[in-house]
Design a protein around this motif. Sequence first.
Motif, mmCIF file in Angstrom:
data_model
loop_
_atom_site.group_PDB
_atom_site.id
_atom_site.type_symbol
_atom_site.label_atom_id
_atom_site.label_comp_id
_atom_site.label_asym_id
_atom_site.label_seq_id
_atom_site.Cartn_x
_atom_site.Cartn_y
_atom_site.Cartn_z
ATOM 1 N N UNK A 1 60.044 57.277 23.589
ATOM 2 C CA UNK A 1 61.298 56.524 23.485
ATOM 3 C C UNK A 1 61.035 55.216 22.739
ATOM 4 N N UNK A 2 62.054 54.645 22.157
ATOM 5 C CA UNK A 2 61.922 53.391 21.410
ATOM 6 C C UNK A 2 63.331 52.828 21.200
ATOM 7 N N UNK A 3 63.441 51.513 20.915
ATOM 8 C CA UNK A 3 64.780 50.884 20.921
ATOM 9 C C UNK A 3 65.777 51.502 19.945
ATOM 10 N N UNK A 4 65.408 51.685 18.673
ATOM 11 C CA UNK A 4 66.397 52.189 17.715
ATOM 12 C C UNK A 4 66.880 53.585 18.097
ATOM 13 N N UNK A 5 65.951 54.410 18.576
ATOM 14 C CA UNK A 5 66.316 55.769 18.965
ATOM 15 C C UNK A 5 67.204 55.751 20.208
ATOM 16 N N UNK A 6 66.921 54.827 21.135
ATOM 17 C CA UNK A 6 67.750 54.779 22.358
ATOM 18 C C UNK A 6 69.172 54.301 22.037
ATOM 19 N N UNK B 1 76.551 63.071 28.818
ATOM 20 C CA UNK B 1 75.844 62.136 29.692
ATOM 21 C C UNK B 1 74.593 61.588 29.018
ATOM 22 N N UNK B 2 73.983 62.407 28.157
ATOM 23 C CA UNK B 2 72.684 62.046 27.591
ATOM 24 C C UNK B 2 72.557 62.686 26.211
ATOM 25 N N UNK B 3 71.752 62.080 25.347
ATOM 26 C CA UNK B 3 71.509 62.671 24.025
ATOM 27 C C UNK B 3 70.052 62.441 23.644
ATOM 28 N N UNK B 4 69.535 63.304 22.782
ATOM 29 C CA UNK B 4 68.160 63.178 22.294
ATOM 30 C C UNK B 4 68.177 63.290 20.775
ATOM 31 N N UNK B 5 67.414 62.416 20.114
ATOM 32 C CA UNK B 5 67.378 62.471 18.649
ATOM 33 C C UNK B 5 66.069 63.104 18.180
ATOM 34 N N UNK B 6 66.131 63.721 17.006
ATOM 35 C CA UNK B 6 64.978 64.452 16.470
ATOM 36 C C UNK B 6 64.814 64.160 14.975
ATOM 37 N N UNK B 7 63.637 64.549 14.463
ATOM 38 C CA UNK B 7 63.333 64.262 13.058
ATOM 39 C C UNK B 7 64.095 65.163 12.089
ATOM 40 N N UNK B 8 64.707 66.239 12.574
ATOM 41 C CA UNK B 8 65.579 67.070 11.730
ATOM 42 C C UNK B 8 66.452 67.916 12.640
ATOM 43 N N UNK B 9 67.480 68.500 12.068
ATOM 44 C CA UNK B 9 68.310 69.420 12.847
ATOM 45 C C UNK B 9 67.473 70.590 13.341
ATOM 46 N N UNK C 1 63.206 61.258 16.290
ATOM 47 C CA UNK C 1 63.630 60.608 15.046
ATOM 48 C C UNK C 1 62.817 59.311 14.849
ATOM 49 N N UNK C 2 62.503 58.942 13.600
ATOM 50 C CA UNK C 2 61.745 57.698 13.391
ATOM 51 C C UNK C 2 62.691 56.493 13.437
ATOM 52 N N UNK C 3 62.164 55.270 13.658
ATOM 53 C CA UNK C 3 63.041 54.113 13.861
ATOM 54 C C UNK C 3 63.925 53.775 12.660
ATOM 55 N N UNK C 4 63.371 53.926 11.453
ATOM 56 C CA UNK C 4 64.160 53.598 10.261
ATOM 57 C C UNK C 4 65.367 54.538 10.144
ATOM 58 N N UNK C 5 65.123 55.831 10.360
ATOM 59 C CA UNK C 5 66.217 56.819 10.286
ATOM 60 C C UNK C 5 67.228 56.569 11.397
ATOM 61 N N UNK C 6 66.735 56.221 12.594
ATOM 62 C CA UNK C 6 67.658 55.939 13.705
ATOM 63 C C UNK C 6 68.555 54.757 13.342
ATOM 64 N N UNK C 7 67.988 53.743 12.708
ATOM 65 C CA UNK C 7 68.773 52.564 12.294
ATOM 66 C C UNK C 7 69.826 52.979 11.261
#
Length: 438
Positions: free
Chosen positions: A89-94, A107-115, A287-293
Amino acid sequence: MSETDIDPTTPRKNPQPEVPRIQGRALKPSTLMMGHGYDPTLSEGSLKSPIFLTSTFAFENAAAGKRHFEGITGKRPGGAEGLVYSRFNAPNQEILEDRLAIWDGAEDALSFSSGMTAICVLMLAYANQNDVIVHSGPLYAASEGFIAKVLSKFGVTYVDFPAGATREEIDGVLAKAKDQAAERGGKVCMVYVESPGNPTNALVDIEAVRDSRDAAFGGEGDVPIAIDNTFLGPLWQRPLDHGADIVVYSLTKYVGGHSDLVAGSIAGAKKWMDPVRALRNTMGGICDPNTAWMLCRSLETVELRMQRAGENAAKVCDYLSQHAKVEGLGYLGMIEDERQKDIYARHCLGAGSTFSLLLKGGEAECFRFLDSLRIAKLAVSLGGTETLASHPASMTHLSVAEGRRAELGISDNLVRISIGIEDPDDLIADFEQALESV
Ligand SMILES: Cc1ncc(COP(=O)(O)O)c(C=O)c1O
């Protein structure tokens, strides 16, 4: 009705995120995208979130470190209480995950590096050896390939049904899947649907799938219904409202929306997310922080972009539907099939901006059309600000066996078009000159 007409606090089966209120009014997703999940006072007052480029996080003390790891490893229910390590976990992704959950009322979601990472980790989290996955067809070719060619290596089999199948047909497929699982000593582990299907726009009756699953397994049990909502989400279809448990996205498409990043996500109740989060913690793929941003930035305009693209697509399809060289359109705003019309009326809030154009002729005519386009770009993908066109039979779905392609309606005369936010009359002029060259 637009997405913003939906009160995100409407009671649903899926537990809801806590939506901030002002004067008793639940704030709409388009408002929440500007700041939800981010507190500027924690970042020197920076109005926009910084990009947190760090692999690890300093614990306030050793006991806190222990507590966080108890949450991460599942020794203590409730998940991590704080930030630990950027594979988990990390701030941009959260921030991104909090905002994604808002759109789908999850209720909840998870991000990933690709679909595809989202889809693969999701399936791996639920499938055990000898299990059976039930899925709709068509699916995005890589999703179908992952089930048929990769999961099969671990003894997982599948049974599929065509999008548009009726309740009775889905009942029959689930019965077959249960028998297959029993024979193999496994269980039915997931119903996975894509609606609309890529590239034909065929719709799946999510409510019928839910009723069928509930009847076959005495409620949701441990058989989640997951749906790839990439073509219509998050604006034009809210699958969790219609009985799906997990919503899946290639964020590369409408959510990212500028054809400048690759990412994916899943969302749903925490109980469905937890096994996937645990596997993501182990495998990585967040997902990486730059992409999350970048995605948080994109979410600020997703409603505007999708609305404009949807309006443009309606105008373009109106023009194309009357052209002498056009055999037909797979556009959700012009459905002729009664069953598909009924599903559309119950599930969809808009017709989207991605559709298939059937030209009179075959591959040669499609290639001439594609090679003549001057505004629309010849590229796979969809949901960006720019209009894209491609030929699925020879590109995205080339790996699908010819017989299966025919069965799914992915014919040689089908061009997939994703309309962007350009001037609609310019787009019509471009299609007009390209059709003249056919
Ligand atoms: C419907 C659908 N699902 C999933 C994916 C995979 O997404 P990604 O390319 O972000 O891995 C795609 C990609 O085109 C898609 O169209």
